[in-house]
Write a protein that holds these residues in place. Structure first.
Motif, PDB file in Angstrom:
ATOM      1  N   ARG A  28      -7.005  -4.795  -0.514  1.00  0.00           N
ATOM      2  CA  ARG A  28      -8.116  -5.248   0.331  1.00  0.00           C
ATOM      3  C   ARG A  28      -7.866  -6.668   0.838  1.00  0.00           C
ATOM      4  N   LYS A  29      -7.350  -7.539  -0.014  1.00  0.00           N
ATOM      5  CA  LYS A  29      -7.043  -8.914   0.397  1.00  0.00           C
ATOM      6  C   LYS A  29      -5.972  -8.927   1.480  1.00  0.00           C
ATOM      7  N   LEU A  30      -4.958  -8.081   1.336  1.00  0.00           N
ATOM      8  CA  LEU A  30      -3.902  -8.006   2.345  1.00  0.00           C
ATOM      9  C   LEU A  30      -4.442  -7.491   3.683  1.00  0.00           C
ATOM     10  N   VAL A  31      -5.311  -6.485   3.628  1.00  0.00           N
ATOM     11  CA  VAL A  31      -5.911  -5.956   4.857  1.00  0.00           C
ATOM     12  C   VAL A  31      -6.750  -7.036   5.524  1.00  0.00           C
ATOM     13  N   ASP A  32      -7.570  -7.729   4.738  1.00  0.00           N
ATOM     14  CA  ASP A  32      -8.435  -8.769   5.297  1.00  0.00           C
ATOM     15  C   ASP A  32      -7.626  -9.912   5.889  1.00  0.00           C
ATOM     16  N   ARG A  33      -6.563 -10.310   5.216  1.00  0.00           N
ATOM     17  CA  ARG A  33      -5.719 -11.399   5.717  1.00  0.00           C
ATOM     18  C   ARG A  33      -5.037 -10.991   7.013  1.00  0.00           C
ATOM     19  N   THR A  34      -4.541  -9.755   7.075  1.00  0.00           N
ATOM     20  CA  THR A  34      -3.887  -9.255   8.287  1.00  0.00           C
ATOM     21  C   THR A  34      -4.879  -9.183   9.433  1.00  0.00           C
ATOM     22  N   SER A  35      -6.050  -8.647   9.168  1.00  0.00           N
ATOM     23  CA  SER A  35      -7.081  -8.513  10.196  1.00  0.00           C
ATOM     24  C   SER A  35      -7.537  -9.874  10.708  1.00  0.00           C
ATOM     25  N   ALA A  36      -7.730 -10.833   9.814  1.00  0.00           N
ATOM     26  CA  ALA A  36      -8.142 -12.185  10.218  1.00  0.00           C
ATOM     27  C   ALA A  36      -7.069 -12.857  11.065  1.00  0.00           C
ATOM     28  N   SER A  37      -5.826 -12.662  10.696  1.00  0.00           N
ATOM     29  CA  SER A  37      -4.726 -13.243  11.470  1.00  0.00           C
ATOM     30  C   SER A  37      -4.662 -12.628  12.870  1.00  0.00           C
ATOM     31  N   LEU A  38      -4.896 -11.323  12.949  1.00  0.00           N
ATOM     32  CA  LEU A  38      -4.943 -10.658  14.258  1.00  0.00           C
ATOM     33  C   LEU A  38      -6.114 -11.173  15.090  1.00  0.00           C
ATOM     34  N   ALA A  39      -7.278 -11.332  14.478  1.00  0.00           N
ATOM     35  CA  ALA A  39      -8.448 -11.838  15.199  1.00  0.00           C
ATOM     36  C   ALA A  39      -8.176 -13.225  15.764  1.00  0.00           C
ATOM     37  N   SER A  40      -7.539 -14.065  14.972  1.00  0.00           N
ATOM     38  CA  SER A  40      -7.193 -15.414  15.419  1.00  0.00           C
ATOM     39  C   SER A  40      -6.209 -15.377  16.591  1.00  0.00           C
ATOM     40  N   PHE A  59       0.828  -1.207   0.000  1.00  0.00           N
ATOM     41  CA  PHE A  59       0.000   0.000   0.000  1.00  0.00           C
ATOM     42  C   PHE A  59       0.866   1.262   0.000  1.00  0.00           C
ATOM     43  N   CYS A  60       1.953   1.255   0.756  1.00  0.00           N
ATOM     44  CA  CYS A  60       2.823   2.441   0.772  1.00  0.00           C
ATOM     45  C   CYS A  60       3.502   2.654  -0.566  1.00  0.00           C
ATOM     46  N   ASN A  61       3.862   1.573  -1.255  1.00  0.00           N
ATOM     47  CA  ASN A  61       4.431   1.729  -2.596  1.00  0.00           C
ATOM     48  C   ASN A  61       3.410   2.319  -3.562  1.00  0.00           C
ATOM     49  N   HIS A  62       2.161   1.894  -3.469  1.00  0.00           N
ATOM     50  CA  HIS A  62       1.111   2.481  -4.310  1.00  0.00           C
ATOM     51  C   HIS A  62       0.942   3.972  -3.999  1.00  0.00           C
ATOM     52  N   SER A  63       1.092   4.320  -2.729  1.00  0.00           N
ATOM     53  CA  SER A  63       0.853   5.715  -2.322  1.00  0.00           C
ATOM     54  C   SER A  63       1.932   6.676  -2.826  1.00  0.00           C
ATOM     55  N   LYS A  64       3.004   6.147  -3.369  1.00  0.00           N
ATOM     56  CA  LYS A  64       4.098   6.980  -3.883  1.00  0.00           C
ATOM     57  C   LYS A  64       3.950   7.278  -5.377  1.00  0.00           C
ATOM     58  N   SER A 117      -9.988   7.266  -7.468  1.00  0.00           N
ATOM     59  CA  SER A 117      -9.312   6.616  -8.606  1.00  0.00           C
ATOM     60  C   SER A 117      -7.792   6.702  -8.513  1.00  0.00           C
ATOM     61  N   TYR A 118      -7.264   6.649  -7.270  1.00  0.00           N
ATOM     62  CA  TYR A 118      -5.816   6.654  -7.091  1.00  0.00           C
ATOM     63  C   TYR A 118      -5.213   5.276  -7.351  1.00  0.00           C
ATOM     64  N   LEU A 119      -6.033   4.243  -7.272  1.00  0.00           N
ATOM     65  CA  LEU A 119      -5.584   2.884  -7.551  1.00  0.00           C
ATOM     66  C   LEU A 119      -6.493   2.277  -8.610  1.00  0.00           C
ATOM     67  N   THR A 120      -5.938   1.337  -9.357  1.00  0.00           N
ATOM     68  CA  THR A 120      -6.758   0.571 -10.292  1.00  0.00           C
ATOM     69  C   THR A 120      -7.609  -0.407  -9.486  1.00  0.00           C
ATOM     70  N   VAL A 121      -8.622  -0.961 -10.106  1.00  0.00           N
ATOM     71  CA  VAL A 121      -9.462  -1.957  -9.429  1.00  0.00           C
ATOM     72  C   VAL A 121      -8.623  -3.152  -8.965  1.00  0.00           C
ATOM     73  N   PRO A 122      -7.752  -3.711  -9.816  1.00  0.00           N
ATOM     74  CA  PRO A 122      -6.926  -4.830  -9.334  1.00  0.00           C
ATOM     75  C   PRO A 122      -6.010  -4.434  -8.161  1.00  0.00           C
TER      76      PRO A 122
END
Length: 141
Positions: A101-113, A23-28, A90-95
């Motif tokens: 979003r997948k990375l955020v969800d995976r991180t959040s799920a791992s934290l919940a576990s 995400f930080c690389n995209h933000s640059k 529109s700062y990011l493409t859909v992909p």
């Protein structure tokens, strides 16, 4: 139950690190890079995820570890929320948005576990930390 010798061994920290990198690389890039308040907020929140996990790990007590893990999970929710703003602008493409979003969800799920595991352990001291090995302390005797 797992014992971590270093915070870097924690799966949620590893996922958070990948989230931060992507995400930080995209933000640059492009217009996103020029939107300084949004860019700085996204970068700060991504960094908060891994920083809270590391801080909680080093505190050594369950209650403090849980509080820091909860803060990391909240930071994930904030990143996920800002991702909608980034996509709406529109700062990011859909992909790219879907990958983040997948990375955020995976991180959040791992934290919940991990939070559930720590809560279920019922121990006062953090059961996931081998404090004597981590701090280089040798048992006497």
């Amino acid at each position: 139950m797992a014992t971590f010798r270093r915070f870097e061994d924690i799966e949620a920290w590893q996922f958070g690190r990948e989230l931060t990198r992507v995400f930080c690389n995209h933000s640059k890039q492009g217009e996103f890079a020029a939107d300084l308040p949004l860019r700085d907020t996204v970068q700060s929140l991504c960094l908060s995820v891994t920083a809270h996990i590391a801080e909680g790990f080093d505190r050594g007590e369950n209650s403090q570890f849980l509080a820091c893990l909860a803060n990391a999970k909240v930071a994930c929710a904030q990143v996920r929320s800002l991702l909608y703003t980034v996509a709406d602008l529109s700062y990011l493409t859909v992909p790219q948005s879907e990958d983040v979003r997948k990375l955020v969800d995976r991180t959040s799920a791992s934290l919940a576990s991990l939070i559930l595991q720590v809560e279920r352990s019922g121990a006062h001291a953090n059961p996931f930390v081998n404090l004597t090995a981590k701090r280089g302390i040798r048992p006497e005797g």
